[in-house]
Design a protein around this motif. Structure first.
Motif, PDB file in Angstrom:
ATOM      1  N   LEU A 206       0.789  -1.219   0.081  1.00 22.33           N
ATOM      2  CA  LEU A 206       0.174  -0.064  -0.118  1.00 22.33           C
ATOM      3  C   LEU A 206       1.218   1.423   0.130  1.00 22.33           C
ATOM      4  CD1 LEU A 206      -2.520  -1.454   2.554  1.00 22.33           C
ATOM      5  CD2 LEU A 206      -2.751  -1.450   0.112  1.00 22.33           C
ATOM      6  N   ARG A 207       0.638   2.226  -0.778  1.00 22.26           N
ATOM      7  CA  ARG A 207       0.999   4.012  -0.652  1.00 22.26           C
ATOM      8  C   ARG A 207       1.358   4.244   0.116  1.00 22.26           C
ATOM      9  NH1 ARG A 207       1.445   7.126  -4.985  1.00 22.26           N
ATOM     10  NH2 ARG A 207       1.899   5.177  -5.767  1.00 22.26           N
ATOM     11  N   GLU A 208       0.660   3.557   1.148  1.00 22.27           N
ATOM     12  CA  GLU A 208       0.870   4.877   2.696  1.00 22.27           C
ATOM     13  C   GLU A 208       1.333   3.894   3.235  1.00 22.27           C
ATOM     14  OE1 GLU A 208      -3.424   2.281   2.877  1.00 22.27           O
ATOM     15  OE2 GLU A 208      -2.617   3.916   1.461  1.00 22.27           O
ATOM     16  N   THR A 209       2.047   2.711   3.084  1.00 29.06           N
ATOM     17  CA  THR A 209       3.101   2.125   4.054  1.00 29.06           C
ATOM     18  C   THR A 209       4.149   2.443   3.632  1.00 29.06           C
ATOM     19  OG1 THR A 209       2.840   0.132   3.457  1.00 29.06           O
ATOM     20  CG2 THR A 209       1.637   0.397   5.131  1.00 29.06           C
ATOM     21  N   ALA A 210       4.377   2.821   2.575  1.00 23.18           N
ATOM     22  CA  ALA A 210       5.838   2.944   1.546  1.00 23.18           C
ATOM     23  C   ALA A 210       6.685   4.144   1.723  1.00 23.18           C
ATOM     24  CB  ALA A 210       5.541   2.884   0.079  1.00 23.18           C
ATOM     25  N   ALA A 211       7.486   4.297   3.193  1.00 22.83           N
ATOM     26  CA  ALA A 211       7.936   5.997   3.170  1.00 22.83           C
ATOM     27  C   ALA A 211       9.340   5.166   2.599  1.00 22.83           C
ATOM     28  CB  ALA A 211       8.015   5.919   4.610  1.00 22.83           C
ATOM     29  N   PRO A 212       9.990   5.995   2.229  1.00 19.59           N
ATOM     30  CA  PRO A 212      11.477   5.708   1.454  1.00 19.59           C
ATOM     31  C   PRO A 212      12.459   6.501   2.772  1.00 19.59           C
ATOM     32  CG  PRO A 212       9.389   7.774   0.271  1.00 19.59           C
ATOM     33  CD  PRO A 212       8.672   7.350   1.069  1.00 19.59           C
ATOM     34  N   GLU A 213      11.705   6.709   3.764  1.00 19.37           N
ATOM     35  CA  GLU A 213      13.158   7.014   4.274  1.00 19.37           C
ATOM     36  C   GLU A 213      13.987   5.411   4.853  1.00 19.37           C
ATOM     37  OE1 GLU A 213       9.605   8.244   4.490  1.00 19.37           O
ATOM     38  OE2 GLU A 213      10.644  10.695   4.060  1.00 19.37           O
TER      39      GLU A 213
ATOM     40  N   ALA B 255      13.041  -2.544  -3.805  1.00 20.15           N
ATOM     41  CA  ALA B 255      12.342  -1.963  -2.130  1.00 20.15           C
ATOM     42  C   ALA B 255      10.670  -2.673  -3.775  1.00 20.15           C
ATOM     43  CB  ALA B 255      11.694  -1.193  -3.328  1.00 20.15           C
ATOM     44  N   GLY B 256       9.686  -4.065  -3.261  1.00 20.06           N
ATOM     45  CA  GLY B 256       9.335  -4.887  -4.042  1.00 20.06           C
ATOM     46  C   GLY B 256       7.713  -4.518  -3.233  1.00 20.06           C
ATOM     47  N   GLY B 257       6.600  -4.788  -4.515  1.00 22.63           N
ATOM     48  CA  GLY B 257       5.675  -4.091  -4.024  1.00 22.63           C
ATOM     49  C   GLY B 257       5.027  -3.362  -4.674  1.00 22.63           C
ATOM     50  N   PRO B 258       3.739  -3.159  -4.956  1.00 30.31           N
ATOM     51  CA  PRO B 258       3.112  -2.152  -5.612  1.00 30.31           C
ATOM     52  C   PRO B 258       3.130  -0.548  -5.199  1.00 30.31           C
ATOM     53  CG  PRO B 258       1.473  -3.561  -4.789  1.00 30.31           C
ATOM     54  CD  PRO B 258       2.061  -4.217  -4.280  1.00 30.31           C
ATOM     55  N   GLY B 259       3.306  -0.676  -3.667  1.00 35.20           N
ATOM     56  CA  GLY B 259       3.057   0.575  -2.586  1.00 35.20           C
ATOM     57  C   GLY B 259       4.665   1.508  -2.693  1.00 35.20           C
ATOM     58  N   TRP B 260       4.810   1.551  -3.748  1.00 34.37           N
ATOM     59  CA  TRP B 260       5.961   2.073  -3.555  1.00 34.37           C
ATOM     60  C   TRP B 260       5.897   3.665  -4.484  1.00 34.37           C
ATOM     61  CZ3 TRP B 260       9.144   2.206   0.613  1.00 34.37           C
ATOM     62  CH2 TRP B 260       9.844   0.907   0.994  1.00 34.37           C
ATOM     63  N   HIS B 261       6.134   4.303  -3.970  1.00 31.49           N
ATOM     64  CA  HIS B 261       6.043   5.902  -5.485  1.00 31.49           C
ATOM     65  C   HIS B 261       7.469   5.347  -6.237  1.00 31.49           C
ATOM     66  CE1 HIS B 261       5.031   9.148  -7.671  1.00 31.49           C
ATOM     67  NE2 HIS B 261       5.302   9.740  -6.955  1.00 31.49           N
ATOM     68  N   ARG B 262       8.144   5.464  -7.579  1.00 30.86           N
ATOM     69  CA  ARG B 262       8.992   5.277  -7.410  1.00 30.86           C
ATOM     70  C   ARG B 262      10.086   6.551  -7.783  1.00 30.86           C
ATOM     71  NH1 ARG B 262       9.947  -0.017 -11.641  1.00 30.86           N
ATOM     72  NH2 ARG B 262       8.800  -1.146 -10.157  1.00 30.86           N
TER      73      ARG B 262
END
Length: 289
Positions: A233-240, A257-264
């Protein structure tokens, strides 16, 4: 002239083995009627209309109330339909789906195990297990129900993947897998750990909801050659979370970084994004050479 791929109510009734009055009821009560209309003629069913009715009929036979079955069919995406009709893999998906709807856990485990043994972890995940899981999730989105089915399927899949033989204790563990902070979808990591194990490569998996501080502590303690952090999920994908791993003095060779949540675009440079289980397997094992 009426197109060849257009069917009268009588023809559809014969194909489905139901009465014409049943089709009329499905049309009037649930909006599952014919969509093709030509001036001066009765409405007729298209091939897609008939396929949708066939799915609705299967759901009803399996115990789903007609109104709920119709809601799901109207809202479904065809590519994630639980009863895939084509090929041996579709038969496997159908079998698992039917057993899951009955909440028959032993049958689900047996069929999942057969898929993994016959196809291997990666192919079983891509062609059978993930389609089932996505389809169950689609049912939930369409109806708000089937949570118990999703939990049962997930538990059975996790049990089978966990039973894939792991390398012996003498093999160094140089791969670290973790879900992002607050991410609870850990089944893809379990599939990846099983796929690695099938290749003779052990992995250390921290599971769901790994806080950034815990992830860094594990990296410092174990010195992995490769780390993969999963976010659905996008809300769990903190780049930090990834930036912290990259900033380590003895940083891993591969940070993924695996999964669709990451905003590349927001992820730090130096992170790789495997787009499939097979690609994740290849990416992580490349760090071991």
């Amino acid at each position: 002239m009426t197109p060849a791929a257009a069917y009268s109510a009588g023809a559809v009734a014969r194909r489905l083995g139901v009465a014409v009055t049943t089709l009329r009821t499905w049309h009037q009560r649930y909006g599952m009627g014919p969509s093709l209309h030509e001036p001066g003629q009765h409405r007729r069913y298209t091939e897609l209309d008939v396929e949708r009715l066939e799915v609705m009929q299967r759901l009803i036979v399996e115990g789903v109330p007609p109104a709920e079955a119709a809601r799901w069919v109207r809202g479904r995406r065809p590519e994630v339909e639980l009863h895939q009709p084509i090929g041996e893999d579709g038969a496997a998906v159908r079998g698992i789906g039917r057993a899951a709807l009955r909440l028959d856990a032993p049958a689900v485990r047996q069929r999942v195990g057969e898929a993994v043994r016959e196809l291997g972890v990666v192919a079983a995940w891509d062609r059978v297990l993930r389609p089932v899981l996505v389809a169950v999730g689609q049912r939930y989105s369409a109806t708000g129900g089937y949570v118990e089915v999703e939990h049962l399927v997930s538990g059975c899949v996790a049990a089978v993947l966990g039973a894939v033989p792991r390398p012996g204790p003498g093999v160094p563990v140089r791969i670290l897998l973790a879900c992002a902070d607050e991410e609870q979808h850990s089944l893809p990591l379990e599939a990846l750990a099983a796929a690695l194990a099938a290749e003779g490569v052990p992995a250390r998996s921290l599971g769901a909801r790994v806080p950034p501080a815990a992830l860094l502590a594990a990296v410092r303690r174990t010195g992995p050659a490769a780390v993969l952090v999963y976010s659905h999920l996008r809300e769990t994908a903190a780049p930090e979370q990834l930036a912290g791993v990259l900033a380590e003095r003895a940083r891993p060779v591969v940070v993924a970084a695996g999964g669709p949540g990451w905003h590349r675009p927001s992820v730090p440079s130096g992170v790789v994004f495997p787009d499939s289980l097979a690609e994740a397997l290849a990416t992580l094992t490349s760090a071991l050479t």
